[in-house]
Write an enzyme that holds these catalytic residues in place. Sequence first.
Site, short mmCIF file in Angstrom:
data_model
loop_
_atom_site.label_atom_id
_atom_site.label_comp_id
_atom_site.label_asym_id
_atom_site.label_seq_id
_atom_site.Cartn_x
_atom_site.Cartn_y
_atom_site.Cartn_z
CG ASN A 208 -0.19 -0.06 2.51
OD1 ASN A 208 0.55 0.86 2.84
ND2 ASN A 208 -0.35 -1.15 3.26
CB ILE A 319 -0.64 -6.61 14.69
CG1 ILE A 319 -0.16 -7.40 13.47
CG2 ILE A 319 0.44 -6.54 15.76
CD1 ILE A 319 0.92 -6.71 12.66
O1 C5P Z 1 -8.72 -2.48 10.19
P1 C5P Z 1 -7.76 -1.38 9.81
O2 C5P Z 1 -6.65 -1.86 8.92
O3 C5P Z 1 -8.42 -0.15 9.28
O4 C5P Z 1 -7.11 -0.95 11.20
C1 C5P Z 1 -6.09 -0.02 11.29
C2 C5P Z 1 -5.37 -0.17 12.58
O5 C5P Z 1 -5.17 -1.54 12.87
C3 C5P Z 1 -3.98 0.43 12.53
O6 C5P Z 1 -3.65 0.85 13.83
C4 C5P Z 1 -3.14 -0.76 12.08
O7 C5P Z 1 -1.78 -0.59 12.50
C5 C5P Z 1 -3.81 -1.90 12.78
N1 C5P Z 1 -3.77 -3.17 12.06
C6 C5P Z 1 -3.04 -4.21 12.57
N2 C5P Z 1 -3.03 -5.42 11.94
C7 C5P Z 1 -3.73 -5.61 10.80
C8 C5P Z 1 -4.50 -4.57 10.27
C9 C5P Z 1 -4.48 -3.35 10.92
O8 C5P Z 1 -2.38 -4.03 13.61
N3 C5P Z 1 -3.70 -6.80 10.19
#
Ligand code: C5P
Length: 414
Positions: A208, A319
């Site tokens: 991304n 995470i």
């Molecule tokens: O669900 P989304 O990707 O919008 O969530 C964003 C938040 O979740 C951010 O803080 C990102 O670092 C964390 N995140 C994560 N692991 C993932 C997806 C997002 O820690 N697989």
Amino acid sequence: MLAGRRILLVIGGGIAAYKSLDLIRRLTEQGAEVVPVLTGAAEEFVTALSVSALAGHRVYRDLFDLTDESEMGHIRLTRSTDLAVVAPATANLMARMSAGMATDLASTLLLATNRPILVAPAMNVEMWRNAATQRNVETLRADGVVVVGPEEGDMACGEFGPGRMAEPESILAAITAVLRDGPLKGRRILVTSGPTHEPIDPVRYLANRSSGLQGTAIANALAGFGAEVEFVTGPASAPMPSGCRIVQVTTAEEMMSAVMAALPVDAAVMAAAVADWRPDRVSESKISKNPSVASDAGSSRGQGARDGLAFGCVENPDILATLSNRTRSRPRIIVGFAAETEDIVERAKAKRRRKGCDWIVANDVSPETGVMGGPDNQVHLVTESAVETWPRQSKTEVALALADRLAKALSAPG
Ligand code: C5P
């Protein structure tokens, strides 16, 4: 972050003096004020004009400059700074420092200062190895001087070995570590940053547009507030933060392992743009755009290659949610990010509840905002009890404001 810090930078005479210009640039970028002092020999390598232009500050050059003495005596000059840095530190300058000599402005300031001193030696290999230099370095270390480098490598004189001045990046990290002090002193904070790359085959990946700029700014701000920062980053284009422990990862799964390995921490700021999906299988060999080659390769390399670029996706581990739902060694405050293009605040509120984190920093990443990869950000801080809308400001200012909020929250009785 070194905002508000004043650094007395003594530039010694050596070919490495040109690197001190880069150091000045990096220090000022971090918000530090650099007060430059040139030794007579240094002026053979860099000009006072270039140093003062980069530092945005006048250069001090001569102990007996009457204007200096009346405007700012050498004692006062040292008292008004937080740290003295000598880069490059020549064998001669270190010998004078270790002997306590005050024969010019630079050595006088270094003798007069009551602030910490950091030196970055740079000299010919044999000068460095010389017993006298080694004795002097030991004396300086015993006196509490922080010695950074030298590094080993090809020297300007054509020889190879230890003697090259440490890179400005390493000197900056050491400076940040020495100055580590502030409301987050004694706190360990984890920051995730950058994108993740999810491999499709040995040369292609899903990714991304995250630059890692906001995550880096947050890590710098937290380190500047005195925190011990564990910085777990995907392949970002932003420069690495200084004064942090850096763990570089590629995929979401690697980021998950690095995050868990960093525990326990007092707080976690999850600024990484983790890829939500990864290809359901990774080809061991490069997928050919010619299907017949791909299937031939596939038959000879077992599960390796596949026919064309068709692949399914599986969801990556979340995470943030995993960390937030831990019962053992859950950080006291977990901050998630929500990059949205519509219904920013409503989606951020829902995300906070769904993921189980404490705060969400929500921002609009629609292309017209210029936030993704740009220098500015406009965020909403969503907590359990409130939504604050912060003004559009630089990512550094957002980071400083967030570090300030974390410092206050962590100092409240928990
Ligand atoms: O669900 P989304 O990707 O919008 O969530 C964003 C938040 O979740 C951010 O803080 C990102 O670092 C964390 N995140 C994560 N692991 C993932 C997806 C997002 O820690 N697989």
